[in-house]
Enzyme design. Sequence first.
Site, PDB file in Angstrom:
ATOM      1  N   ASN B  79      70.896  55.109  79.608  1.00 26.94           N
ATOM      2  CA  ASN B  79      69.437  55.180  79.504  1.00 26.94           C
ATOM      3  C   ASN B  79      68.916  56.617  79.553  1.00 26.94           C
ATOM      4  O   ASN B  79      67.718  56.840  79.710  1.00 26.94           O
ATOM      5  CB  ASN B  79      68.781  54.339  80.600  1.00 26.94           C
ATOM      6  CG  ASN B  79      69.358  52.945  80.671  1.00 26.94           C
ATOM      7  OD1 ASN B  79      70.122  52.636  81.584  1.00 26.94           O
ATOM      8  ND2 ASN B  79      69.065  52.125  79.675  1.00 26.94           N
ATOM      9  N   ILE B  86      64.612  60.222  79.749  1.00 24.69           N
ATOM     10  CA  ILE B  86      64.935  59.026  80.513  1.00 24.69           C
ATOM     11  C   ILE B  86      64.176  57.819  79.973  1.00 24.69           C
ATOM     12  O   ILE B  86      62.971  57.907  79.705  1.00 24.69           O
ATOM     13  CB  ILE B  86      64.542  59.216  82.001  1.00 24.69           C
ATOM     14  CG1 ILE B  86      65.168  60.493  82.555  1.00 24.69           C
ATOM     15  CG2 ILE B  86      64.925  58.005  82.839  1.00 24.69           C
ATOM     16  CD1 ILE B  86      64.474  61.025  83.795  1.00 24.69           C
ATOM     17  N   CYS B  87      64.880  56.705  79.821  1.00 19.30           N
ATOM     18  CA  CYS B  87      64.215  55.478  79.380  1.00 19.30           C
ATOM     19  C   CYS B  87      63.917  54.634  80.621  1.00 19.30           C
ATOM     20  O   CYS B  87      64.815  54.011  81.183  1.00 19.30           O
ATOM     21  CB  CYS B  87      65.129  54.707  78.436  1.00 19.30           C
ATOM     22  SG  CYS B  87      64.399  53.183  77.842  1.00 19.30           S
ATOM     23  N   LEU B  88      62.673  54.672  81.054  1.00 19.04           N
ATOM     24  CA  LEU B  88      62.281  53.952  82.266  1.00 19.04           C
ATOM     25  C   LEU B  88      60.832  53.492  82.087  1.00 19.04           C
ATOM     26  O   LEU B  88      59.963  54.309  81.786  1.00 19.04           O
ATOM     27  CB  LEU B  88      62.417  54.894  83.471  1.00 19.04           C
ATOM     28  CG  LEU B  88      62.294  54.303  84.865  1.00 19.04           C
ATOM     29  CD1 LEU B  88      63.399  53.291  85.128  1.00 19.04           C
ATOM     30  CD2 LEU B  88      62.344  55.407  85.914  1.00 19.04           C
TER      31      LEU B  88
END
Lengths: 263, 151
Positions: B79, B86-88
């Site tokens: 991620n 960042i994939c959040l």
Amino acid sequence: MSLNESVQEELEVLEAILMDDITISYDEKNRPEIVKTTIFPSTADEVDKQYVCVTLEVNLPETYPDCEPSVQLKNPRGLDESTINNIQKAIKDKCMEFLGQPVIYELIELIRESLTESNLPTCQCAVCLYGFSEGDIFTKTTCFHYFHSYCLANHLVITKRLFQEEQDKLPAWQKSVKEFQASCPVCRESISCDVEELKSALPPKDLESAQHFQVTSDLKKLQEDMRQLFIYQKNKGGIIDIEAEENKLLLITAGDGDSVEVS
Amino acid sequence: MAALPRRIIKETQRLMQEPVPGISAVPDDSNARYFHVIVTGPEDSPFEGGLFKLELFLPEDYPMSAPKVRFITKIYHPNIDRLGRICLDILKDKWSPALQIRTVLLSIQALLSAPNPDDPLANDVAELWKVNESEAIRNAREWTRRYAMDN
């Protein structure tokens, strides 16, 4: 008069005063066991001006009132821990003072007085992280969370604008059919508020006296540690080189259609 | 520059006075909206023992819009992409002003404990994570040792 009768009499009086606002549960021997009531500040029946509340639960031991009941405060709303602790201490004192006599109504009155005195949420506003001072205009959501009206207005205006900006970026077929729905910053429950009215509120008092940011010696030390780690990791090739990564292009070769990564 | 909002000052003070275990965030000398961050790799994860540097920037609208956060230290994670992005969800559409710098960094630390290859940002990493998890974990451990350890 036996113990049991005196308790019975106390509860009858409570029921007569509080009516539906009190629940009494009995054990299998039909002995009153738990008395429960939710207490609000006295605001001359103006329900929308009641910003705090708490549920009082009194557990009656068989020997009550000769020994003190065990008292619990449940589901506090708009009250911080120190306020609850203070009320709890006062309850303890009151129970000792009234040992051998009916005390439940005394407790209810004591709590109501405390709530009326602090009928102002003592929690923090989750948007600015400051408390509520006398004179601050604030909003209670339907989910019982508190914000300065000024802070909540900011939240609603900006999240709506950001939602619109995101929508505008999308191609027509991807646009959401749903309208913007405001939500509570704390629990994401849908809320509906009159933004125009909220916007007219002044900023919270605590926010006005601005304080400057200062770099302390502790901070300097931490900054230096960070710098050392950065240099150490950079020397080991552990730091992402944004420019180099962005320059890694995907080159499509004309012949076989394979893609080759070049740096 | 406009005066620093009191909320940012309050968060900064609290980060200094009651630091979150395993996380340190320090504002920059010249820009108090820019934080130098170290997140330690969580125990029992392939990132254990690593000290990961991140940068965190509080935009003008903060806390109404999310902080911008990026890894600076290289990390092998499905991620997190090669640029450290960042994939959040809470950094995007699930942001709420009730979240803070400390909660964001805790979420990022939790992401290290629980990689989610089904919602990838680094496709090659996510692919390997799905087809050969033990090799992916070996890679993550190797990258941590090579780039993020402080000897």
